[in-house]
Structures are given as structure tokens and as C-alpha cells.
Design an enzyme around this catalytic site. Structure first.
Site, short mmCIF file in Angstrom:
data_model
loop_
_atom_site.label_atom_id
_atom_site.label_comp_id
_atom_site.label_asym_id
_atom_site.label_seq_id
_atom_site.Cartn_x
_atom_site.Cartn_y
_atom_site.Cartn_z
N ASP A 174 0.73 -1.53 -0.18
CA ASP A 174 -0.26 0.18 0.24
C ASP A 174 0.67 1.57 0.24
O ASP A 174 0.54 2.01 -0.48
CB ASP A 174 -0.73 -0.16 1.15
CG ASP A 174 -2.25 0.70 1.18
OD1 ASP A 174 -2.55 1.38 0.29
OD2 ASP A 174 -2.94 1.07 2.10
N CYS A 200 -19.53 -7.44 -15.01
CA CYS A 200 -19.74 -5.56 -13.82
C CYS A 200 -20.96 -5.90 -14.65
O CYS A 200 -22.00 -6.18 -14.56
CB CYS A 200 -19.15 -4.46 -14.00
SG CYS A 200 -18.52 -4.39 -12.77
N CYS A 214 -24.91 -4.28 -14.94
CA CYS A 214 -24.89 -3.49 -13.08
C CYS A 214 -24.55 -1.98 -13.38
O CYS A 214 -23.87 -1.79 -13.50
CB CYS A 214 -24.14 -4.55 -12.31
SG CYS A 214 -24.81 -3.94 -10.75
N CYS A 261 -23.69 -0.39 -7.65
CA CYS A 261 -22.81 0.49 -6.52
C CYS A 261 -22.94 2.33 -6.96
O CYS A 261 -22.85 2.69 -6.47
CB CYS A 261 -21.10 0.61 -7.09
SG CYS A 261 -20.55 0.42 -8.68
N CYS A 293 -16.49 12.09 -2.78
CA CYS A 293 -16.54 10.14 -2.13
C CYS A 293 -15.90 10.68 -0.19
O CYS A 293 -15.61 10.78 -0.01
CB CYS A 293 -15.32 9.08 -2.29
SG CYS A 293 -15.32 7.69 -1.73
N CYS A 331 -16.22 3.87 4.31
CA CYS A 331 -17.74 3.56 3.47
C CYS A 331 -17.83 2.43 2.72
O CYS A 331 -16.72 1.92 1.52
CB CYS A 331 -18.16 4.72 2.54
SG CYS A 331 -19.33 5.11 1.66
N CYS A 378 -20.55 0.75 -1.54
CA CYS A 378 -20.79 0.33 -3.30
C CYS A 378 -19.49 -1.47 -3.12
O CYS A 378 -19.85 -1.51 -3.64
CB CYS A 378 -19.23 1.23 -3.78
SG CYS A 378 -18.53 1.59 -3.31
N CYS A 425 -22.36 -4.92 -3.46
CA CYS A 425 -22.20 -6.08 -5.47
C CYS A 425 -22.28 -7.00 -5.42
O CYS A 425 -22.61 -7.68 -4.07
CB CYS A 425 -20.78 -5.65 -5.05
SG CYS A 425 -19.71 -6.65 -6.71
S1 SF4 Z 1 -21.76 -3.44 -8.56
FE1 SF4 Z 1 -20.82 -5.23 -8.24
S2 SF4 Z 1 -20.82 -5.37 -9.92
FE2 SF4 Z 1 -22.73 -3.73 -9.91
S3 SF4 Z 1 -21.46 -2.23 -11.09
FE3 SF4 Z 1 -20.75 -2.25 -9.38
S4 SF4 Z 1 -18.33 -2.91 -9.24
FE4 SF4 Z 1 -20.04 -4.52 -10.87
S1 SF4 Z 2 -20.43 4.09 -2.10
FE1 SF4 Z 2 -18.46 4.23 -2.50
S2 SF4 Z 2 -17.89 6.04 -3.80
FE2 SF4 Z 2 -19.53 6.49 -2.88
S3 SF4 Z 2 -19.32 7.49 -1.31
FE3 SF4 Z 2 -19.17 5.35 -0.22
S4 SF4 Z 2 -17.00 4.52 -0.84
FE4 SF4 Z 2 -17.18 6.00 -2.05
#
Ligand code: SF4
Ligand code: SF4
Length: 356
Positions: A137, A191, A194, A197, A223, A250, A253, A257
């Protein structure tokens, strides 16, 4: 008697088996060469999407172009992932606004230490004569892109690396090696159509690039993770209401998924929660020493005491309660301007929401 291993007799099979024995859940190999994705990273930075993360935009940016800047003799990169999905529930199932939400990756021990220790264990098994460098990292390396190249997963629209069988709750690390090894191939992007997120993000931080690939990118300046972890400034007022009671990171997202629906759980003791969704009121009253004792060995330390208090004030403003008023009054006099400003904002929100 078993024949001693030399650098030339190191096989990909041995290396990946040892890596799994050292506690890595995902393992793959790629060449230590520049990737075309570096240009995409540069464009992302040029569009201002890295917000205030100067470690991505300063002189270290160019170092990311070629992994041999990190180890001149590097020929291969072992990319490895460690699952951190522990037993506690997701934010979607925690229906209690008096609790402070901390991102899943920060519930347990600091992953830098855990992954480094596992890589060092692996390094002790390498035959003599192999140069290596461990990167977890902090080195300028496009870790997610090399992980994709090494076959660990694809990069989803939420910008996380997603493994088809195991989801996206992974820490990633790399070991650069001065030996040429057969490489893996990247998997296809799964993906599809979809957009869960993108639709679920409370601040609309996943934005279109205007290009075909990738079509979406993260705007760090919008974000919650950026503002609650990386930024040292006051959060733009227009964003605060969307933060809910998130005080560090957070997960939304990733939680939504579909590839995480059946993600396996880790039994690793290091990643079991030390402080799971603590009460906001307790967090607002922490002294600097108490903050240190609670979070020094966890990723939350990165926000620093003042950043954490600022975030707690935002959360209290989003879910006001009468009992928060005394501590908010105190924080409104804090030495740090961002804490002061957020506490005063929370008091205004409380005055609007709470009946006389
Ligand atoms: S929720 Fe997951 S599968 Fe759907 S667009 Fe976002 S990253 Fe891709
Ligand atoms: S859902 Fe994902 S992109 Fe949106 S604020 Fe939360 S961490 Fe950031």
C-alpha cells in the site's frame, strides 16, 4: 536428501503454494513491466479526481510508471490478496443511528503489519540469490492494476478489485522478485450492465469518464472515504448530509455488489472487530490518549484524532440527539478549525431537528 533450491529452480508452483501456506487467499503472478493502465491513472489525476491526495499527484506519480523503479532487478511480481470479510454484519443491516460506522477494513488490526509479516514469512522460503521487495500500500505501485494483470480479479465500476468466487473484501500486497516466472492472465470484466454501486452511492461519487473503457471512475472529492480518511480539511457542507453516521470510510458500493453476496468470511483473528460500530457519544468524548489506545494499532489511526472528531461531529449533525448537545458545545470550542466548524454545523442541524 532433498536437493537444495536455487534461484533458477524456483517454480511458480512452489512460490504460489508457499504464498498460500503463508496466509494469502488470492495469489497470482505478472511481469514487472509498465502497464497501459498507467496512462489511465495519469488522466484520472489530470481530471482532478485524486482531490487532495498529494502522494498520488506529486513527484511519486511518475514512479508508478514502472515497477522497476522500486526494484531495478525485478522481473516478476507476485500479487497477493488477504480476505478481511469478518463475521459482523454490513451497514445495510445496522439500523442504529446512535452508532458510529467504521469501514469494514478498519475493524481489526492494521493490515500493513499483517500483510508485511506474511510476506516476510514467504521471503524466508525463497532460495538464496533472489532479490525481492515487499510493497503493501505505501510504495508507488499500481497495485490494483497489477493484481488484475496477475489474474486476481477485474476492476469493477466501484473501482474495487473483484474476484469472481470471493468478492472484493481483500487487502492487496505485492512482492517484486528478480526472477522470471510464468505469468497469469487477467479475467474478463463481469460487471456487465449492473449499476448497483453507482445507484447506491450516497454522494454520486462514481462518475462517467466520457470514455468507453473504463466508463466510470471514482471522484475522490465526492467520496465519503476520501473525506473521512484522507482529507484534513472541513468537508464541503453540501456533502455532509449524505455521510449519515459514517465516521471512517464507507462500504456502501461494496455492500451492494452482487459479487459480495456469497463472499467467504475470514477466520483470521487479526481481522475480527476490535471496536465494532461504537456509540457516537463515546467517540465524541474521547481524549487524544483514549483515541490512541483504541485505534493506534488499527487503520482508523490514519484519520488522526482531529479528523476523527470532525467526522463524529458530522455524524451527530446527521442524527441529532439532545444528549449530544453538551459534547458538541465543547467541540465547538476545539483548537482545530475543522472540528470547531463541524461541531457548530452539527449544533445548527440539531436546533433544526430537535423540538424546543
Ligand atoms: S455493483 Fe459490483 S458488479 Fe455491479 S457494477 Fe458495481 S462493481 Fe460491478
Ligand atoms: S459508496 Fe463508494 S464511492 Fe460512494 S461514497 Fe461510499 S465508498 Fe465512496
Amino acid at each position: 536428501m532433498a536437493e537444495a533450491l536455487t534461484s533458477t529452480s524456483l517454480t511458480r508452483e512452489d512460490l504460489t503454494r508457499w504464498a498460500r501456506e503463508c496466509g494469502f487467499d488470492l495469489v497470482g503472478i505478472t511481469a514487472a513491466l509498465p502497464l497501459p493502465q498507467f496512462e489511465l491513472f495519469q488522466q484520472w489525476v489530470q481530471r482532478g479526481r485524486a482531490a487532495g491526495m498529494t502522494y498520488l499527484t506529486d513527484h511519486r506519480m511518475d514512479a508508478r510508471r514502472d515497477p522497476r523503479h522500486l526494484l531495478p532487478s525485478a522481473q516478476s511480481i507476485l500479487m497477493a490478496g488477504v480476505l478481511y470479510n469478518s463475521r459482523e454484519p454490513s451497514i445495510g443491516t445496522l439500523d442504529d443511528l446512535t452508532r458510529a460506522w467504521i469501514s469494514r477494513y478498519a475493524w481489526g488490526a492494521d493490515y500493513h503489519d499483517v500483510l508485511r509479516a506474511r510476506f516476510e514469512q514467504l521471503a524466508r522460503r525463497l532460495p538464496p540469490g533472489i532479490a525481492y521487495r515487499i510493497c503493501v500500500d505505501t510504495a508507488p505501485l499500481l497495485e490494483r492494476d497489477y493484481a488484475r494483470a496477475a489474474g486476481l480479479g477485474w476492476i469493477g465500476k466501484n473501482t474495487c478489485l473483484i474476484n469472481q468466487g470471493q468478492g472484493s473484501w481483500f487487502f492487496l500486497g505485492a512482492m517484486l522478485l528478480s526472477v522470471e516466472l510464468p505469468t497469469d492472465a487477467p479475467p474478463p470484466d463481469r460487471c456487465g450492465s449492473c449499476t448497483r454501486c453507482i445507484d447506491a452511492c450516497p454522494t454520486s461519487a462514481i462518475v462517467p469518464t466520457g470514455q468507453a473503457t473504463p466508463a466510470w471512475e471514482l471522484h475522490a472529492g465526492l467520496c465519503i472515504s476520501y473525506h473521512t480518511i484522507e482529507s484534513r480539511e472541513a468537508t464541503p457542507e453540501t456533502l455532509r448530509a449524505a455521510f449519515g453516521t459514517h465516521v471512517f470510510g464507507c462500504d456502501i458500493c461494496q455492500d451492494v455488489c452482487p459479487w459480495n453476496r456469497r463472499a467467504p468470511r475470514t477466520a483470521a483473528e487479526e481481522f475480527q472487530p476490535r471496536t465494532f460500530a461504537p456509540p457516537l457519544e463515546q467517540m465524541a468524548a474521547l481524549t487524544e490518549e483514549q483515541f490512541r489506545a483504541l485505534f493506534r494499532q488499527t487503520p482508523v489511526w490514519r484519520a488522526k484524532y482531529r479528523g476523527f472528531l470532525r467526522n463524529v461531529c458530522t455524524a451527530m449533525g446527521n442524527a441529532p440527539r439532545r444528549e449530544y448537545l453538551p459534547v458538541l458545545e465543547q467541540l465547538a470550542q476545539h483548537a482545530d478549525p475543522a472540528v470547531r466548524e463541524h461541531a457548530r454545523w452539527a449544533l445548527v442541524e440539531a436546533a433544526k431537528a430537535l423540538p424546543e
